[in-house]
Design a protein around this motif. Sequence first.
Motif, mmCIF file in Angstrom:
data_model
loop_
_atom_site.group_PDB
_atom_site.id
_atom_site.type_symbol
_atom_site.label_atom_id
_atom_site.label_comp_id
_atom_site.label_asym_id
_atom_site.label_seq_id
_atom_site.Cartn_x
_atom_site.Cartn_y
_atom_site.Cartn_z
ATOM 1 N N UNK A 29 28.744 27.061 21.561
ATOM 2 C CA UNK A 29 29.786 27.076 20.534
ATOM 3 C C UNK A 29 29.158 26.667 19.206
ATOM 4 N N UNK A 30 29.622 27.286 18.121
ATOM 5 C CA UNK A 30 29.055 26.976 16.810
ATOM 6 C C UNK A 30 30.048 27.197 15.688
ATOM 7 N N UNK A 31 29.523 27.093 14.475
ATOM 8 C CA UNK A 31 30.328 27.266 13.268
ATOM 9 C C UNK A 31 29.622 28.258 12.351
ATOM 10 N N UNK A 41 25.675 27.618 12.744
ATOM 11 C CA UNK A 41 25.280 26.290 13.207
ATOM 12 C C UNK A 41 25.810 26.144 14.631
ATOM 13 N N UNK A 42 24.917 26.233 15.609
ATOM 14 C CA UNK A 42 25.310 26.274 17.018
ATOM 15 C C UNK A 42 24.865 25.003 17.728
ATOM 16 N N UNK A 43 25.836 24.255 18.257
ATOM 17 C CA UNK A 43 25.525 23.038 18.989
ATOM 18 C C UNK A 43 25.060 21.917 18.070
ATOM 19 N N UNK A 96 31.474 25.505 32.410
ATOM 20 C CA UNK A 96 31.321 24.161 31.854
ATOM 21 C C UNK A 96 32.268 24.031 30.666
ATOM 22 N N UNK A 97 32.838 22.834 30.528
ATOM 23 C CA UNK A 97 33.665 22.530 29.361
ATOM 24 C C UNK A 97 32.786 21.757 28.389
ATOM 25 N N UNK A 98 32.685 22.257 27.156
ATOM 26 C CA UNK A 98 31.792 21.640 26.179
ATOM 27 C C UNK A 98 32.565 21.262 24.923
ATOM 28 N N UNK A 99 32.010 20.335 24.167
ATOM 29 C CA UNK A 99 32.580 19.938 22.887
ATOM 30 C C UNK A 99 31.675 20.366 21.743
ATOM 31 N N UNK A 133 35.018 28.632 13.687
ATOM 32 C CA UNK A 133 34.299 28.365 14.931
ATOM 33 C C UNK A 133 34.015 29.669 15.678
ATOM 34 N N UNK A 134 32.819 29.741 16.270
ATOM 35 C CA UNK A 134 32.379 30.937 16.973
ATOM 36 C C UNK A 134 31.861 30.560 18.363
ATOM 37 N N UNK A 135 31.915 31.518 19.268
ATOM 38 C CA UNK A 135 31.273 31.376 20.571
ATOM 39 C C UNK A 135 30.199 32.452 20.695
#
Length: 229
Positions: free
Chosen positions: A22-24, A45-47, A65-68, A220-222
């Motif tokens: 996940x990123x921005x 900007x990822x992670x 997996x659940x990530x923040x 936010x992007x995946x």
Amino acid sequence: MVQKANAKPAGSAKRVAARAIVGRKIGMTQVFTPQGVLVPVTVIEAGPCPIIQKKTVESDGYTAVQVGFDEYPERRVKKLVTKPLQGHFKKAGVTPTRRVRELRLKSVDGLEIGQNITVDIFKEGDKVDVSGVTKGRGFTGVIQRWNQHTGPMAHGSKYHRGVGSMGANSTPSRVFKNKHMPGHYGVEKVTALNLTIVRVVPERNLLLVRGAAPGPNGGYLTVRDTVRA
């Protein structure tokens, strides 16, 4: 190529990947390849994305997996994070984050709760799909929303940007569902398929992806392995 997320790509019933993060979206720029070719890129900007929860076939029926992403400042946690969610983060030993996403993966072997997923899972030349929410454009007509043609622009026409024919008069005496109409445009989940990673900058948590990614700067992007490979 851009495709709405609710339209299933060929050969992919589920969005399952070997790698995802996940990123921005930071914005767009240009870089030169070693061959001297100018390439337009989206900077993401990822992670790092800490793993909050791990799901397996035995416990949940699928692997994920659940990530923040995007940690809260410590002084803002009490005000902005609910107590149940604070407990969820505390159980994982992770600082509360603004975004929580579940990433469907082919395998979660080697991934543990509390571990960070970082950009170095990808390398230059990898093909990825980038998902995000498009910019909101408010209430628009059919020309902007659905790319329909205008009517004749001469003064005598008196019909320039209208929706067009609504269908038959007395039979069936109604407008069929899915008729292209004016309405709210944007704020849809869209996936840009089969983009190429041009550069990875691990020390700054940056991915440079060739072409445009959906959504506004700061959205936010995946990023995950492409389903087209």
